[in-house]
Design a protein around this motif. Sequence first.
Motif, PDB file in Angstrom:
ATOM      1  N   PRO A  38      53.308   5.847 -97.707  1.00 28.58           N
ATOM      2  CA  PRO A  38      52.891   5.060 -96.531  1.00 28.58           C
ATOM      3  C   PRO A  38      52.801   5.876 -95.249  1.00 28.58           C
ATOM      4  O   PRO A  38      52.122   5.463 -94.303  1.00 28.58           O
ATOM      5  CB  PRO A  38      53.988   3.990 -96.419  1.00 28.58           C
ATOM      6  N   SER A  39      53.457   7.031 -95.193  1.00 23.50           N
ATOM      7  CA  SER A  39      53.425   7.844 -93.976  1.00 23.50           C
ATOM      8  C   SER A  39      52.175   8.707 -93.885  1.00 23.50           C
ATOM      9  O   SER A  39      51.903   9.293 -92.837  1.00 23.50           O
ATOM     10  CB  SER A  39      54.668   8.750 -93.924  1.00 23.50           C
ATOM     11  N   HIS A  40      51.395   8.791 -94.973  1.00 21.96           N
ATOM     12  CA  HIS A  40      50.195   9.631 -94.957  1.00 21.96           C
ATOM     13  C   HIS A  40      49.106   8.953 -94.125  1.00 21.96           C
ATOM     14  O   HIS A  40      48.883   7.742 -94.246  1.00 21.96           O
ATOM     15  CB  HIS A  40      49.688   9.873 -96.378  1.00 21.96           C
ATOM     16  N   PRO A  41      48.399   9.716 -93.276  1.00 21.68           N
ATOM     17  CA  PRO A  41      47.347   9.116 -92.433  1.00 21.68           C
ATOM     18  C   PRO A  41      46.251   8.409 -93.223  1.00 21.68           C
ATOM     19  O   PRO A  41      45.626   7.471 -92.717  1.00 21.68           O
ATOM     20  CB  PRO A  41      46.775  10.329 -91.681  1.00 21.68           C
ATOM     21  N   GLY A  42      46.003   8.844 -94.468  1.00 15.89           N
ATOM     22  CA  GLY A  42      44.945   8.242 -95.264  1.00 15.89           C
ATOM     23  C   GLY A  42      45.408   7.115 -96.165  1.00 15.89           C
ATOM     24  O   GLY A  42      44.610   6.548 -96.919  1.00 15.89           O
ATOM     25  N   HIS A  43      46.694   6.752 -96.062  1.00 17.32           N
ATOM     26  CA  HIS A  43      47.246   5.729 -96.959  1.00 17.32           C
ATOM     27  C   HIS A  43      46.525   4.393 -96.809  1.00 17.32           C
ATOM     28  O   HIS A  43      46.245   3.700 -97.809  1.00 17.32           O
ATOM     29  CB  HIS A  43      48.737   5.561 -96.671  1.00 17.32           C
ATOM     30  N   LEU A  44      46.188   4.009 -95.591  1.00 16.94           N
ATOM     31  CA  LEU A  44      45.567   2.699 -95.342  1.00 16.94           C
ATOM     32  C   LEU A  44      44.142   2.608 -95.890  1.00 16.94           C
ATOM     33  O   LEU A  44      43.594   1.500 -95.974  1.00 16.94           O
ATOM     34  CB  LEU A  44      45.575   2.401 -93.839  1.00 16.94           C
ATOM     35  N   LEU A  45      43.552   3.732 -96.226  1.00 16.82           N
ATOM     36  CA  LEU A  45      42.189   3.702 -96.764  1.00 16.82           C
ATOM     37  C   LEU A  45      42.155   3.159 -98.188  1.00 16.82           C
ATOM     38  O   LEU A  45      41.107   2.755 -98.674  1.00 16.82           O
ATOM     39  CB  LEU A  45      41.576   5.109 -96.735  1.00 16.82           C
ATOM     40  N   PHE A  46      43.305   3.160 -98.857  1.00 15.73           N
ATOM     41  CA  PHE A  46      43.382   2.616-100.209  1.00 15.73           C
ATOM     42  C   PHE A  46      43.784   1.143-100.108  1.00 15.73           C
ATOM     43  O   PHE A  46      44.955   0.785-100.157  1.00 15.73           O
ATOM     44  CB  PHE A  46      44.379   3.415-101.054  1.00 15.73           C
ATOM     45  N   ASP A  47      42.779   0.311 -99.959  1.00 16.14           N
ATOM     46  CA  ASP A  47      42.973  -1.111 -99.712  1.00 16.14           C
ATOM     47  C   ASP A  47      42.619  -1.901-100.974  1.00 16.14           C
ATOM     48  O   ASP A  47      41.457  -1.919-101.407  1.00 16.14           O
ATOM     49  CB  ASP A  47      42.095  -1.554 -98.540  1.00 16.14           C
ATOM     50  N   LEU A  48      43.609  -2.565-101.564  1.00 19.83           N
ATOM     51  CA  LEU A  48      43.363  -3.338-102.781  1.00 19.83           C
ATOM     52  C   LEU A  48      42.566  -4.604-102.483  1.00 19.83           C
ATOM     53  O   LEU A  48      42.768  -5.259-101.456  1.00 19.83           O
ATOM     54  CB  LEU A  48      44.695  -3.728-103.441  1.00 19.83           C
ATOM     55  N   LEU A  49      41.661  -4.931-103.377  1.00 27.09           N
ATOM     56  CA  LEU A  49      40.919  -6.180-103.290  1.00 27.09           C
ATOM     57  C   LEU A  49      41.847  -7.350-103.636  1.00 27.09           C
ATOM     58  O   LEU A  49      42.937  -7.130-104.198  1.00 27.09           O
ATOM     59  CB  LEU A  49      39.727  -6.142-104.253  1.00 27.09           C
ATOM     60  N   PRO A  50      41.476  -8.579-103.306  1.00 28.79           N
ATOM     61  CA  PRO A  50      42.346  -9.735-103.606  1.00 28.79           C
ATOM     62  C   PRO A  50      42.760  -9.823-105.076  1.00 28.79           C
ATOM     63  O   PRO A  50      43.836 -10.343-105.376  1.00 28.79           O
ATOM     64  CB  PRO A  50      41.474 -10.937-103.209  1.00 28.79           C
ATOM     65  N   SER A  51      41.931  -9.315-105.973  1.00 30.76           N
ATOM     66  CA  SER A  51      42.291  -9.356-107.397  1.00 30.76           C
ATOM     67  C   SER A  51      43.488  -8.466-107.706  1.00 30.76           C
ATOM     68  O   SER A  51      44.194  -8.681-108.695  1.00 30.76           O
ATOM     69  CB  SER A  51      41.101  -8.906-108.251  1.00 30.76           C
ATOM     70  N   GLY A  52      43.731  -7.451-106.845  1.00 32.79           N
ATOM     71  CA  GLY A  52      44.844  -6.539-107.064  1.00 32.79           C
ATOM     72  C   GLY A  52      44.590  -5.514-108.147  1.00 32.79           C
ATOM     73  O   GLY A  52      45.486  -4.742-108.488  1.00 32.79           O
ATOM     74  N   ARG A  53      43.363  -5.466-108.670  1.00 30.31           N
ATOM     75  CA  ARG A  53      43.057  -4.553-109.768  1.00 30.31           C
ATOM     76  C   ARG A  53      42.244  -3.344-109.308  1.00 30.31           C
ATOM     77  O   ARG A  53      42.312  -2.284-109.925  1.00 30.31           O
ATOM     78  CB  ARG A  53      42.289  -5.307-110.861  1.00 30.31           C
ATOM     79  N   HIS A  54      41.450  -3.507-108.281  1.00 29.90           N
ATOM     80  CA  HIS A  54      40.604  -2.429-107.799  1.00 29.90           C
ATOM     81  C   HIS A  54      40.756  -2.268-106.286  1.00 29.90           C
ATOM     82  O   HIS A  54      41.181  -3.191-105.583  1.00 29.90           O
ATOM     83  CB  HIS A  54      39.136  -2.692-108.146  1.00 29.90           C
ATOM     84  N   TYR A  55      40.387  -1.054-105.822  1.00 33.10           N
ATOM     85  CA  TYR A  55      40.449  -0.762-104.396  1.00 33.10           C
ATOM     86  C   TYR A  55      39.094  -1.020-103.746  1.00 33.10           C
ATOM     87  O   TYR A  55      38.055  -0.887-104.381  1.00 33.10           O
ATOM     88  CB  TYR A  55      40.866   0.699-104.175  1.00 33.10           C
ATOM     89  N   ARG A  56      39.150  -1.401-102.493  1.00 29.75           N
ATOM     90  CA  ARG A  56      37.927  -1.676-101.760  1.00 29.75           C
ATOM     91  C   ARG A  56      37.147  -0.371-101.574  1.00 29.75           C
ATOM     92  O   ARG A  56      37.701   0.630-101.110  1.00 29.75           O
ATOM     93  CB  ARG A  56      38.255  -2.287-100.400  1.00 29.75           C
ATOM     94  N   ALA A  57      35.872  -0.370-101.949  1.00 25.91           N
ATOM     95  CA  ALA A  57      35.046   0.833-101.845  1.00 25.91           C
ATOM     96  C   ALA A  57      34.862   1.229-100.390  1.00 25.91           C
ATOM     97  O   ALA A  57      34.770   0.376 -99.499  1.00 25.91           O
ATOM     98  CB  ALA A  57      33.693   0.603-102.507  1.00 25.91           C
ATOM     99  N   ALA A  58      34.821   2.516-100.154  1.00 28.71           N
ATOM    100  CA  ALA A  58      34.628   3.018 -98.794  1.00 28.71           C
ATOM    101  C   ALA A  58      33.199   2.766 -98.338  1.00 28.71           C
ATOM    102  O   ALA A  58      32.256   2.894 -99.121  1.00 28.71           O
ATOM    103  CB  ALA A  58      34.935   4.509 -98.749  1.00 28.71           C
TER     104      ALA A  58
END
Length: 246
Positions: A205-225
């Motif tokens: 969580p302390s990494h500056p890029g951590h917030l870019l990995f945003d899970l979709l509501p399904s919790g199975r995939h990450y939101r595409a950049a």
Amino acid sequence: MLFSLYTNDCTSTDPSVKLLKFADDTTVIGLIQDGDESVYRQEVEQLAAWCSLNNLELNTLKTVKMIVDFRRNTPALPPLTIMNSTAPTVESFRFLGTTISQDLKWDTHIDSIIKKAQQRLYFLRQLKKFNLLQELITQFYSAVIESVLCTSITVWFGSTTKSDIRRLQRMVRTAERIIGAPLPTLQELYTSRVRKRALKINLDPSHPGHLLFDLLPSGRHYRAAITRTARHKNSFFPQAIYLLNS
């Protein structure tokens, strides 16, 4: 470690400017908007003042300035002066073993690592000539040649041209013929390292890029950049998200 502790309080005070430190190598990266360089120049002045206050001397002879700007009409910017010395503007510079060009193309860097790898192939042939065990020759390749070919591969491989990838892969095939055993392709190494790095960032969580990995509501995939250029699409974070979803 002592030097890192000594320079620990040497930081940037503005979010638009990043201060990257590795041992005694320091790089200032500034995001300049609307042609306003005041914050960036202020941070550079503060760095020079901090060094003077803490009995460290900036080597202005080794200090350069590089501008990355993809606009069609690039305005001329005034020179950067540090301690009465003007930093020359360059088209590329070597940063921790990786040659970065102002157009963010990697031809110069790839030329450099291919030349270095070719020189080390000589030693691989000598080991084969002396009938060293295949397992040991493979370990030598991984440590001495593959490590060169993969230097910062997560940064540049995704944006490399097909022609340069073929040039790099020829080095791997040459090593395969010398060793007499299959070796992982650079694409396989890139994919593995990007995924490993992405998982590490995602768990930190302390990494500056951590917030870019945003899970979709399904919790199975990450939101595409959201990307608007091929340069951005092929860079690390969009590629990392794609690989984690695949």
